[in-house]
Design a protein around this motif. Structure first.
Motif, short mmCIF file in Angstrom:
data_model
loop_
_atom_site.label_atom_id
_atom_site.label_comp_id
_atom_site.label_asym_id
_atom_site.label_seq_id
_atom_site.Cartn_x
_atom_site.Cartn_y
_atom_site.Cartn_z
N ILE A 179 63.41 18.11 28.74
CA ILE A 179 63.57 17.53 27.52
C ILE A 179 62.37 16.51 27.44
O ILE A 179 61.40 16.62 28.36
CB ILE A 179 64.90 16.47 27.66
CG1 ILE A 179 64.65 15.49 28.62
CG2 ILE A 179 66.10 17.34 27.64
CD1 ILE A 179 65.70 14.24 28.54
N TYR A 180 62.05 16.21 26.25
CA TYR A 180 60.85 15.32 26.12
C TYR A 180 61.34 14.19 25.14
O TYR A 180 62.36 14.27 24.53
CB TYR A 180 59.83 15.98 25.32
CG TYR A 180 59.90 16.75 23.87
CD1 TYR A 180 59.51 15.88 23.12
CD2 TYR A 180 60.44 17.89 23.55
CE1 TYR A 180 59.71 16.43 21.59
CE2 TYR A 180 60.51 18.39 22.53
CZ TYR A 180 60.20 17.63 21.54
OH TYR A 180 60.30 18.10 20.32
N ILE A 181 60.63 13.06 25.16
CA ILE A 181 61.05 11.86 24.22
C ILE A 181 60.01 11.77 23.23
O ILE A 181 58.44 11.82 23.61
CB ILE A 181 60.97 10.58 25.06
CG1 ILE A 181 62.29 10.60 26.10
CG2 ILE A 181 61.17 9.52 24.34
CD1 ILE A 181 62.37 9.37 27.11
N LEU A 231 70.47 11.48 35.45
CA LEU A 231 70.57 12.72 34.62
C LEU A 231 69.46 12.97 33.95
O LEU A 231 68.61 13.74 33.92
CB LEU A 231 71.87 12.91 33.92
CG LEU A 231 71.78 14.13 32.73
CD1 LEU A 231 72.01 15.37 33.67
CD2 LEU A 231 73.08 14.09 32.04
N ILE A 232 68.93 11.81 33.11
CA ILE A 232 67.91 12.02 32.38
C ILE A 232 66.64 12.01 33.10
O ILE A 232 65.82 12.68 32.83
CB ILE A 232 67.88 10.94 31.19
CG1 ILE A 232 69.11 10.78 30.55
CG2 ILE A 232 66.39 10.66 30.61
CD1 ILE A 232 69.18 9.54 29.50
N GLN A 233 66.52 11.32 34.19
CA GLN A 233 65.40 11.29 35.14
C GLN A 233 65.11 12.93 35.51
O GLN A 233 63.79 13.25 35.53
CB GLN A 233 65.62 10.65 36.31
CG GLN A 233 64.56 10.54 37.42
CD GLN A 233 65.08 9.64 38.53
OE1 GLN A 233 65.87 10.34 39.46
NE2 GLN A 233 64.41 8.68 38.82
N ILE A 267 59.81 3.42 26.84
CA ILE A 267 61.41 4.23 26.80
C ILE A 267 61.49 5.01 27.95
O ILE A 267 62.63 5.09 28.71
CB ILE A 267 61.19 5.07 25.60
CG1 ILE A 267 60.89 4.13 24.20
CG2 ILE A 267 62.40 6.04 25.48
CD1 ILE A 267 60.95 5.06 23.06
N LYS A 268 60.61 5.78 28.61
CA LYS A 268 60.54 6.77 29.66
C LYS A 268 60.93 5.67 30.90
O LYS A 268 61.70 6.25 31.92
CB LYS A 268 59.20 7.39 30.09
CG LYS A 268 59.00 8.44 29.19
CD LYS A 268 57.80 8.97 29.10
CE LYS A 268 57.33 10.20 28.11
NZ LYS A 268 55.90 10.73 28.40
N GLN A 269 60.47 4.43 30.97
CA GLN A 269 60.89 3.55 32.13
C GLN A 269 62.13 3.33 32.17
O GLN A 269 62.79 3.24 33.29
CB GLN A 269 59.77 2.22 32.04
CG GLN A 269 59.98 1.29 33.09
CD GLN A 269 59.30 0.05 32.99
OE1 GLN A 269 59.26 -0.36 31.83
NE2 GLN A 269 58.70 -0.28 33.93
#
Length: 284
Positions: free
Chosen positions: A79-81, A69-71, A60-62
């Motif tokens: 933020i965290y996933i 923006l999310i990067q 998901i992070k990849q």
């Protein structure tokens, strides 16, 4: 675990492993029993939250890191996933395992697919190795009287007899088989419309892939429509598993039908069904 009726009735802290195809009623039955002092251990939930959690989050992070923006938010820890898998919703595991085929159609290249399959198998083995520990936890930490192990449909395909022996040592294995051919077809259609994560034995996958490519006149797996290939291979996977389930249940467990399971409304019905299966086995 093989028991006489008397031994089963005297068993104060029962531990049952539910074995069978997706859709035969394993999770429904385990969820029903949870209301009556049974600890519900879901192998798929354990796989997703413990043994594939990091792999799922990395995937998901990849993808997320490709969005500027999310990067930035992730790199600055703003933020965290989190993996939010549920017992009855295996979406994150399904996304990780994926479908083999054309990447432009959402498929996964063959080499990467095989890598994820190997990780999925390892995760299932480890999740089943945890069963004795969770039987202890269920009784001595969480205060449940009984334990039900809801295993994934691919348990018979992981080719790890030591895991079957472990489960048979610590629990009574109950195989839920489709009642008839019509029920098998219903389960196949249901799985095709609402797919679950699938594990394929390496030899089986290679054999079926070769046949599919020949039928479709394709040269590489990367040319396949991933959804079409999954729909094509699943009935073959389903039928290949039936003798595998039977080979486990015959010497080390008991067998009931999906129709019998569908009639179970509460713990009392379930106990009666188990007693019926044991008596039937004694009379064979």
């Amino acid at each position: 675990m093989k028991l006489s009726l008397e031994e089963f009735r005297a068993w104060n802290n029962k531990s049952i492993t539910l074995l069978g195809m997706s859709g035969v009623g394993k999770t429904h039955l385990a969820s029903l029993l949870r209301k009556d002092n049974w600890f519900h251990y879901s192998g798929d939930y354990r796989i997703g939250t413990r043994y594939l959690d990091e792999e799922i989050l990395d995937l998901i992070k990849q993808q997320a890191m490709q969005v500027p923006l999310i990067q930035e938010l992730l790199l600055k820890d703003w933020i965290y996933i989190r993996n939010n898998i549920k017992v009855d919703d295996l979406g994150p595991v399904m996304s990780f395992v994926g479908k083999l085929g054309n990447p432009e159609l959402g498929g996964i290249p063959l080499g990467e697919f095989q890598r994820r399959q190997a990780l999925y198998r390892q995760a299932e083995v480890l999740a089943m190795m945890d069963v004795p520990v969770f039987i202890h936890k269920a009784h001595h930490i969480y205060g449940y009287r009984h334990f039900v192990n809801d295993v994934g449909g691919s348990l018979c395909d992981i080719e790890a007899p030591e895991i079957i022996d472990l489960l048979a040592k610590h629990s009574l294995i109950l195989y839920i088989q489709a009642s008839d051919h019509a029920e098998e077809e219903r389960l196949i259609k249901r799985a095709q419309s609402n797919p679950k994560p699938l594990y394929f034995r390496p030899g089986f996958l290679q054999e079926q892939l070769t046949e599919y490519l020949r039928e479709q006149q394709l040269e590489y797996a990367a040319e396949m429509d991933p959804t079409e290939f999954t729909r094509w291979i699943f009935p073959r996977l389903f039928r290949s598993r039936i003798p595998c389930y039977e080979a486990i249940a015959a010497p080390q467990g008991y067998t009931v039908t999906s129709n019998e399971v569908s009639a179970v409304k509460d713990e009392a019905d379930f106990i009666k069904l188990l007693e019926k299966a044991i008596a039937r086995n004694e009379n064979e």
